[in-house]
Design an enzyme around this catalytic site. Structure first.
Site, mmCIF file in Angstrom:
data_model
loop_
_atom_site.group_PDB
_atom_site.id
_atom_site.type_symbol
_atom_site.label_atom_id
_atom_site.label_comp_id
_atom_site.label_asym_id
_atom_site.label_seq_id
_atom_site.Cartn_x
_atom_site.Cartn_y
_atom_site.Cartn_z
ATOM 1 N N GLU A 40 6.598 46.183 -51.588
ATOM 2 C CA GLU A 40 5.811 46.122 -50.607
ATOM 3 C C GLU A 40 4.975 47.409 -50.190
ATOM 4 O O GLU A 40 5.613 48.456 -49.826
ATOM 5 C CB GLU A 40 6.580 45.897 -49.316
ATOM 6 N N ASP B 35 11.381 47.016 -50.253
ATOM 7 C CA ASP B 35 10.928 47.096 -48.721
ATOM 8 C C ASP B 35 10.195 48.373 -48.723
ATOM 9 O O ASP B 35 10.818 49.374 -49.277
ATOM 10 C CB ASP B 35 12.041 46.897 -47.975
HETATM 11 C C1 BGC Z 1 9.928 44.739 -43.353
HETATM 12 C C2 BGC Z 1 10.191 44.669 -42.020
HETATM 13 C C3 BGC Z 1 11.076 45.733 -41.668
HETATM 14 C C4 BGC Z 1 10.551 47.077 -41.924
HETATM 15 C C5 BGC Z 1 11.827 48.067 -42.092
HETATM 16 C C6 BGC Z 1 9.043 46.150 -43.407
HETATM 17 O O1 BGC Z 1 8.477 46.374 -44.467
HETATM 18 O O2 BGC Z 1 9.069 43.778 -44.076
HETATM 19 O O3 BGC Z 1 10.380 43.425 -41.647
HETATM 20 O O4 BGC Z 1 11.192 45.807 -40.077
HETATM 21 O O5 BGC Z 1 10.084 46.959 -43.418
HETATM 22 O O6 BGC Z 1 12.506 48.018 -42.945
#
Ligand code: BGC
Length: 542
Positions: free
Chosen positions: A275, A212
């Protein structure tokens, strides 16, 4: 430079179709209106029964299931080594791993390294005093000379990235909500602990992580202000875009860390999907690929088509550009939806979403499917007074998180009690039970495409080549491997399109978005026209 020899080998991820489950919304077995791990176990056969039945996906990625106050629905972790009781416990989790593996699938978890919950014991300790040994596990700083926040950094979710702590007289930094304080990755103890957590799950049988918020892992040690973004349009763009995040995004340390994480995961043949954000100035995708080093099971998410304008030429340019950016044997992926985005059938519409299904399953690269996209699910409504935590000015992400639509019964077969979000308005028509028996349904289109992809070395490994179709409304490309070719044609317009294609042998039909409109198996490419928003996948027998 890459070790080309090592890059020749394929990883399991290259040939996988990955399915994202938002656990709150998949299947409730504990009668509380929220999905759980037992529910996922019970519905695994739908995804892949291990005997050639089911949707046919190869891997599942679960959004966070760890202990959490759920302020950001699990992206605010308070215990990394346990399952939130809402979803189950470690015993059920172990059973889930066993059941997933029994069916020949892989299981990936969400790893959230950038921040924890403010109720995580580490932060509780860190916050207790400036001298606490865990103080430096988070990003704390004295107020600026004006007594306000130490600098101009912004939170992705709106406002300043700094929150003042009365008790200790300092500010702490949070890229997201104030309930999600950022960990300080410059501190080696943080790194050691977080790597230990990854290892712990890997040893429990997990096959990889979706990581993430990777760009946000490191912040400038000198806390320099981010410069303004001259292209920002107030009132139109998200407030976060007001700056170039040069001191808070994609710092060089981030790439080095990804490399180390990638190496750890490689030892376990485990995947790492990072991500990343599309760069504000230039592109970081290739840097993130390079950071993965020799680990082929490590990739950055590719969001480039997620919000692209619906034009065949624009799609072509984006795809061609990506193909040029990556080296030929590099693993790619394409993402068209996730828990943060409005659903495909709403962002586009259902007929266009069917075209996207064809595109995603025939392009080079691992497809990621967000649960329910295979049914053509649309965004739902929110219960009164419920919103997610992104703050009032940004639209809620919850409409894309409504319960999975299993059948036409009350609550769509998701739960026997009122679900945490109302089920989609047209669930009686769009659900797994009714779609299974309709040859023209979304579900059957996805099943055909996934089946095709899995059994076609050309679609799995073939080279991508863009093709002129004679119509600027029609995106065309071939996938080529050895002497075999597959041709994909997608009519982006609502008008029929007459094509003018080169001599292409005797094409046989592998898949059509509207099978009932294409009864013949043989297609004459010299006299081919496509119906409005139609797509064909053709086998070119040379
Ligand atoms: C996730 C979100 C989340 C955020 C904080 C993002 O990249 O996909 O759903 O709210 O990170 O963790």
């Amino acid at each position: 430079m890459h070790n080309k020899q090592k890059l020749q080998k394929h990883s399991w991820l290259d040939h996988a179709v990955v399915y994202q489950i938002y656990p709150r919304s998949f299947k409730d077995t504990t009668h509380n209106g929220v999905g759980d791990l037992q529910g996922i176990i019970e519905r695994l056969d739908y995804l892949n029964d291990g005997q050639g039945g089911g949707l046919g996906v190869d891997a599942i990625w679960l959004s966070p299931i760890f202990c959490s106050p759920m302020i950001d629905f699990g992206y605010d972790i308070s215990d990394h080594r346990n399952i939130d009781p809402l979803f189950g416990n470690l015993e059920i989790f172990d059973e889930l791993v066993a059941q997933v593996h029994k069916r020949g699938m892989k299981l990936m978890l969400d790893f959230v390294p950038n921040h924890t919950s403010s109720s995580h014991p580490w932060f509780v300790e860190s916050k207790s005093s400036v001298n606490n040994p865990k103080r430096d596990w988070y990003v704390w700083h004295d107020p600026g000379p004006d007594g306000l926040a130490p600098n101009n950094w912004l939170s992705v979710f709106g406002g300043s990235a700094w929150t003042f702590d009365e008790q200790t007289g300092q500010y702490y930094m949070h890229t997201f909500l104030s309930a999600q304080p950022d960990l300080n990755w410059h501190n080696p103890e943080v790194k050691k602990e977080m790597f230990g957590i990854m290892r712990w799950w890997l040893e429990r049988g997990v096959d990889g992580f979706r990581v993430d918020a990777v760009p946000h892992l490191f912040e400038d040690k000198k806390l320099r202000d981010n410069p303004p973004n001259p292209n920002y349009v107030p009132g139109q763009d998200d407030e976060y875009e007001a700056q170039y995040h040069v001191y808070t995004n994609n710092l060089p340390e981030t790439l080095a860390l990804i490399k180390e994480m990638g190496a750890l995961l490689d030892e376990h043949n485990a995947a790492m999907i990072n991500e990343v954000r599309l760069g504000q100035r230039g592109d970081h995708l290739r840097d993130f690929y390079e950071a993965c080093g020799d680990n082929r099971t490590c990739q950055p998410f590719n969001f480039r088509l997620l919000n692209a304008p619906w034009q065949a030429q624009t799609y072509r340019e984006i795809i061609d550009k990506l193909e040029k950016l990556l080296w030929p044997d590099c693993s790619a992926n394409w993402v068209f939806g996730n828990h943060d985005m409005s659903r495909l059938a709403i962002r586009l519409d259902r007929p266009r979403a069917r075209l996207v299904a064809v595109l995603q399953m025939t392009l080079r690269g691992t497809p990621f499917i967000y649960y329910g996209e295979e049914l053509g699910m649309i965004d739902g409504g929110l219960p009164p007074k419920r919103d997610d935590q992104r703050g009032k000015k940004t639209p809620s992400r919850d409409p894309a998180r409504t319960p999975m639509q299993w059948d036409a019964s009350k609550n769509a077969g998701f739960s026997d009690t009122e679900p945490w979000l109302p089920v989609g308005i047209d669930y009686k028509e769009y659900n797994t039970a009714s779609e299974l028996s309709d040859p023209d349904s979304f579900l059957n289109l996805y099943k055909v495409l996934i089946g095709l992809r899995k059994t076609s070395p050309v679609l799995l490994d073939g080279k991508y080549e863009s093709l002129e179709t004679g119509s600027d409304q029609v995106l065309g490309f071939t996938r080529n491997l050895d002497k075999k070719k597959i041709l994909v044609l997608l009519n982006f317009s609502k008008q029929p399109q007459v094509l003018s294609l080169p001599q292409l042998g005797r094409p046989g039909l592998l898949c059509a978005t509207e099978p009932s409109l294409r009864p013949e198996q043989e297609i004459d490419c010299q006299k081919l026209s496509l119906n409005p928003l139609e797509s064909l996948v053709l086998d070119l027998r040379l």
